[in-house]
Scaffold this motif. Structure first.
Motif, PDB file in Angstrom:
ATOM      1  N   ASP B 259       0.834  -1.206   0.000  1.00 31.78           N
ATOM      2  CA  ASP B 259       0.000   0.000   0.000  1.00 31.78           C
ATOM      3  C   ASP B 259       0.874   1.265   0.000  1.00 31.78           C
ATOM      4  O   ASP B 259       0.554   2.252  -0.660  1.00 31.78           O
ATOM      5  N   ALA B 260       1.969   1.235   0.743  1.00 31.73           N
ATOM      6  CA  ALA B 260       2.884   2.382   0.771  1.00 31.73           C
ATOM      7  C   ALA B 260       3.499   2.587  -0.613  1.00 31.73           C
ATOM      8  O   ALA B 260       3.602   3.714  -1.114  1.00 31.73           O
ATOM      9  N   ALA B 261       3.897   1.493  -1.243  1.00 33.39           N
ATOM     10  CA  ALA B 261       4.508   1.584  -2.571  1.00 33.39           C
ATOM     11  C   ALA B 261       3.510   2.123  -3.590  1.00 33.39           C
ATOM     12  O   ALA B 261       3.859   2.939  -4.450  1.00 33.39           O
ATOM     13  N   ALA B 262       2.264   1.686  -3.471  1.00 34.91           N
ATOM     14  CA  ALA B 262       1.240   2.168  -4.412  1.00 34.91           C
ATOM     15  C   ALA B 262       1.092   3.678  -4.289  1.00 34.91           C
ATOM     16  O   ALA B 262       0.979   4.399  -5.295  1.00 34.91           O
ATOM     17  N   GLN B 263       1.091   4.191  -3.071  1.00 33.28           N
ATOM     18  CA  GLN B 263       0.988   5.636  -2.900  1.00 33.28           C
ATOM     19  C   GLN B 263       2.208   6.331  -3.507  1.00 33.28           C
ATOM     20  O   GLN B 263       2.076   7.338  -4.208  1.00 33.28           O
ATOM     21  N   MET B 264       3.399   5.794  -3.219  1.00 30.52           N
ATOM     22  CA  MET B 264       4.621   6.423  -3.741  1.00 30.52           C
ATOM     23  C   MET B 264       4.603   6.466  -5.276  1.00 30.52           C
ATOM     24  O   MET B 264       4.859   7.511  -5.878  1.00 30.52           O
ATOM     25  N   TRP B 265       4.301   5.339  -5.912  1.00 28.94           N
ATOM     26  CA  TRP B 265       4.319   5.315  -7.387  1.00 28.94           C
ATOM     27  C   TRP B 265       3.234   6.214  -7.974  1.00 28.94           C
ATOM     28  O   TRP B 265       3.365   6.705  -9.094  1.00 28.94           O
ATOM     29  N   SER B 266       2.152   6.448  -7.218  1.00 33.84           N
ATOM     30  CA  SER B 266       1.088   7.326  -7.718  1.00 33.84           C
ATOM     31  C   SER B 266       1.512   8.793  -7.713  1.00 33.84           C
ATOM     32  O   SER B 266       0.846   9.638  -8.307  1.00 33.84           O
ATOM     33  N   ARG B 267       2.638   9.096  -7.055  1.00 39.95           N
ATOM     34  CA  ARG B 267       3.074  10.491  -6.927  1.00 39.95           C
ATOM     35  C   ARG B 267       4.258  10.811  -7.834  1.00 39.95           C
ATOM     36  O   ARG B 267       4.933  11.829  -7.654  1.00 39.95           O
ATOM     37  N   THR B 268       4.534   9.934  -8.802  1.00 35.51           N
ATOM     38  CA  THR B 268       5.682  10.161  -9.683  1.00 35.51           C
ATOM     39  C   THR B 268       5.418   9.541 -11.046  1.00 35.51           C
ATOM     40  O   THR B 268       4.618   8.606 -11.168  1.00 35.51           O
ATOM     41  N   ASP B 269       6.097  10.063 -12.060  1.00 33.80           N
ATOM     42  CA  ASP B 269       6.031   9.437 -13.381  1.00 33.80           C
ATOM     43  C   ASP B 269       7.055   8.318 -13.528  1.00 33.80           C
ATOM     44  O   ASP B 269       7.058   7.598 -14.520  1.00 33.80           O
ATOM     45  N   LEU B 270       7.964   8.217 -12.563  1.00 33.03           N
ATOM     46  CA  LEU B 270       8.961   7.156 -12.611  1.00 33.03           C
ATOM     47  C   LEU B 270       8.328   5.827 -12.208  1.00 33.03           C
ATOM     48  O   LEU B 270       7.268   5.799 -11.578  1.00 33.03           O
ATOM     49  N   GLY B 271       8.998   4.750 -12.550  1.00 31.85           N
ATOM     50  CA  GLY B 271       8.512   3.420 -12.189  1.00 31.85           C
ATOM     51  C   GLY B 271       9.675   2.544 -11.771  1.00 31.85           C
ATOM     52  O   GLY B 271      10.840   2.977 -11.818  1.00 31.85           O
ATOM     53  N   PRO B 272       9.376   1.320 -11.363  1.00 32.26           N
ATOM     54  CA  PRO B 272      10.444   0.427 -10.871  1.00 32.26           C
ATOM     55  C   PRO B 272      11.607   0.275 -11.853  1.00 32.26           C
ATOM     56  O   PRO B 272      12.765   0.175 -11.433  1.00 32.26           O
ATOM     57  N   ALA B 273      11.327   0.299 -13.145  1.00 32.54           N
ATOM     58  CA  ALA B 273      12.399   0.090 -14.124  1.00 32.54           C
ATOM     59  C   ALA B 273      13.387   1.256 -14.145  1.00 32.54           C
ATOM     60  O   ALA B 273      14.495   1.129 -14.677  1.00 32.54           O
ATOM     61  N   ASP B 274      13.005   2.400 -13.605  1.00 36.87           N
ATOM     62  CA  ASP B 274      13.888   3.568 -13.594  1.00 36.87           C
ATOM     63  C   ASP B 274      14.868   3.572 -12.424  1.00 36.87           C
ATOM     64  O   ASP B 274      15.758   4.427 -12.364  1.00 36.87           O
TER      65      ASP B 274
END
Ligand code: ZN
Lengths: 146, 378
Positions: B259-274
């Motif tokens: 859930d924490a990760a979902a919030q973090m990724w929702s606040r950026t255009d970057l993703g795990p591959a970056d």
């Protein structure tokens, strides 16, 4: 075998019925009368429907093993190691789990999913609910019947 | 999206002497780390107007305030986001204009287990401990062991795969002269280590040490005057989902990390591959596997195969992990040394263990129902 030194809770709080039900051989849990949700640990209201019409009711006293660990470190020098900690899930409701000890079972025979039943250990007024293999009880009954 | 994160930079980091059985007080070590971080940011104690730390065995901020003669406007504590909550809340205070330069620190002196259990004289357990102590569960290692056992049962994860996390951390620790244990670790050594709570042995548990770490967060208005390449907070995530009793989370062994990760990724255009480098919480090896899944580096249940053999997670691999040695080998500072290392990597100051060209780093801390993560860029 000497009884392991257990640090038992006080009976002053919400949980008194849980820790004393073993005097009648009953594993008692708080049960919401409005939505039939089983509540553990106990709370002043039902966390699902927020009603306060709760009643302590006996459960079936059986469970399946959800996960476990054999603890080897002597955190408390009065408690002999190793001993088995388990998380058991009760059939009354998905996700209704408690932490307990798995007893009367060789470590080699323990496996996730095994069927268990409650076995209380008395410490004064407190009856600590431990769990043992359901099969071992059945076997013992068969043996004594034979 | 206008984010509070963009109004904050990481301006300084510092580390005290590290070791086991150092003949120094926690306050003394905390002051070392604090002065190092403040100096690293090109500031003096008189510039610091905010301070935050973690509870549990730490020296309280008041002691540092008095010792350094600080004039503090904002005094923080972790609010949400587990151990990284001090960083997240400090960043929010700066973005809100309550302070400009916040000192964050953590000092520890070899803590472990439930305090008092060693003497067998614990009082009647209260709160959540009521459901653990009567069954001789005194330490988080027992719960994480049951998390690991369940992960193994559901996904086929192996003890050796947990071992690859420990071995990779040790390999990286050899490149860090502040890491407390740096000797080589083989799979044989790992498997032979004393069992603590099966399947977790001593080398699955982080290393209690004496040390302190300091960080300075500043307003982004300070960028022009910051002597270091400023490290930016790209996005934060925090979650406190699920019941406090860890085993009662319905989808255990999954953690609120997802859930924490979902919030973090929702606040950026970057993703795990970056992400170029990952500093992921390793209080216990199983927590690292769980975080790798939660952060999206692999699918749920796939972290065992992801770390197997170590090729992906070692320096030179696709996702270098815990490049300073992690809590497992460098030592336990409850998430903040992980953050310190991410900052060094993004500045290009990580020396022999530098990930070439690192520009995006991820940090995470916590487990089960209390989790936080912070994505950093340069
Ligand atoms: Zn209800």
């Amino acid at each position: 075998m000497p009884e392991p030194a257990r640090i038992v809770p006080s009976l002053d709080g919400l949980s008194r019925a849980f820790w004393t039900g073993g005097s009648r051989g009953e594993l008692m849990l708080s049960h919401c009368q409005a939505c039939q949700y089983w509540i553990h640990p106990p709370k002043p209201l039902c966390p699902r429907c927020h009603e306060r019409d709760l009643r302590w009711e006996p459960t079936s006293g059986v469970a399946t093993l959800f996960s476990y660990t054999v603890n080897f470190k002597a955190w408390n020098p009065k408690v002999p190691v190793p001993y088995v900690l388990g998380i058991v899930e009760l059939p009354e409701q998905a996700g209704l789990r408690l932490t307990t000890n798995i007893v009367n079972c060789s470590v080699d025979d323990i496996e996730i999913g095994m069927r268990l039943r409650v076995n209380f250990e008395q410490h004064g007024e407190v009856f600590v609910p431990l769990f043992e293999p359901a099969a071992s009880v059945e076997r013992l009954r068969t043996e004594s019947a034979g | 999206m206008e984010k509070f994160e963009s109004r904050v930079i990481v301006s300084g980091v510092g580390l005290s002497e590290t070791g086991r059985g150092l003949d120094r007080t926690g306050l003394d070590l905390a002051l070392d780390a604090a002065l190092a971080a403040i100096g690293d940011a090109g500031l003096g104690p008189g510039d610091i107007d905010g301070i935050a730390s973690l509870p549990f065995g730490d020296r309280p901020p008041e002691e540092l305030i008095d010792a350094l003669g600080l004039q503090i406007d904002w005094l923080g504590a972790p609010s949400s986001g587990a151990q990284l909550g001090v960083i997240i809340s400090a960043a929010m205070a700066i973005a809100a204009g309550l302070c400009r330069h916040v000192l964050i620190y953590r000092s520890v002196q070899r803590l472990g287990g439930l305090l008092g259990s060693a003497s067998g004289t614990l009082p009647a357990p209260e709160g959540p401990w009521e459901w653990h102590v009567p069954f001789h569960e005194y330490s988080a290692v027992n719960l994480c062991a049951m998390q690991a056992r369940r992960h193994m049962h559901q996904y086929g994860t192996t003890k050796e795969q947990l071992g690859w996390v420990a071995m990779t951390c040790r390999r990286h620790a050899a490149l860090n002269d502040k890491a407390v244990i740096r000797s080589p670790l083989s799979m044989r050594d790992y498997l032979d280590a004393p069992m603590i709570s099966d399947p977790l042995g001593r080398l699955d548990c982080d290393l209690p040490i004496d040390a302190a770490v300091g960080l300075v967060l500043s307003s982004s208005a300070f960028v022009a005057d910051c002597p270091n390449p400023p490290v930016r907070i790209e996005a934060v995530g925090c979650a406190n989902h699920g019941p406090t009793g860890w085993e009662t989370r319905l989808d255990f062994p999954t953690m609120a990390a997802r859930d924490a990760a979902a919030q973090m990724w929702s606040r950026t255009d970057l993703g795990p591959a970056d992400v170029d480098v990952a500093e992921v919480y390793d209080g216990f090896t199983i927590l690292t596997l769980s975080w790798l899944e939660a952060l999206g580096f692999c699918a749920e249940g796939e972290a065992g195969p992801f770390v197997d053999g170590g090729a992906r997670i070692q320096l030179g691999g696709e996702l270098p992990l815990n490049t300073y040695g992690g809590q497992l080998s460098a030592g336990r500072l409850h998430g903040l040394w992980l953050f310190h290392e991410a900052v060094l990597q993004l500045r290009g100051d990580a020396g022999a263990r530098q990930v070439p060209g690192a520009s995006v780093a991820i940090t995470s801390a916590g487990g089960i129902s209390k989790c936080g993560c912070v994505l950093l860029t340069r």
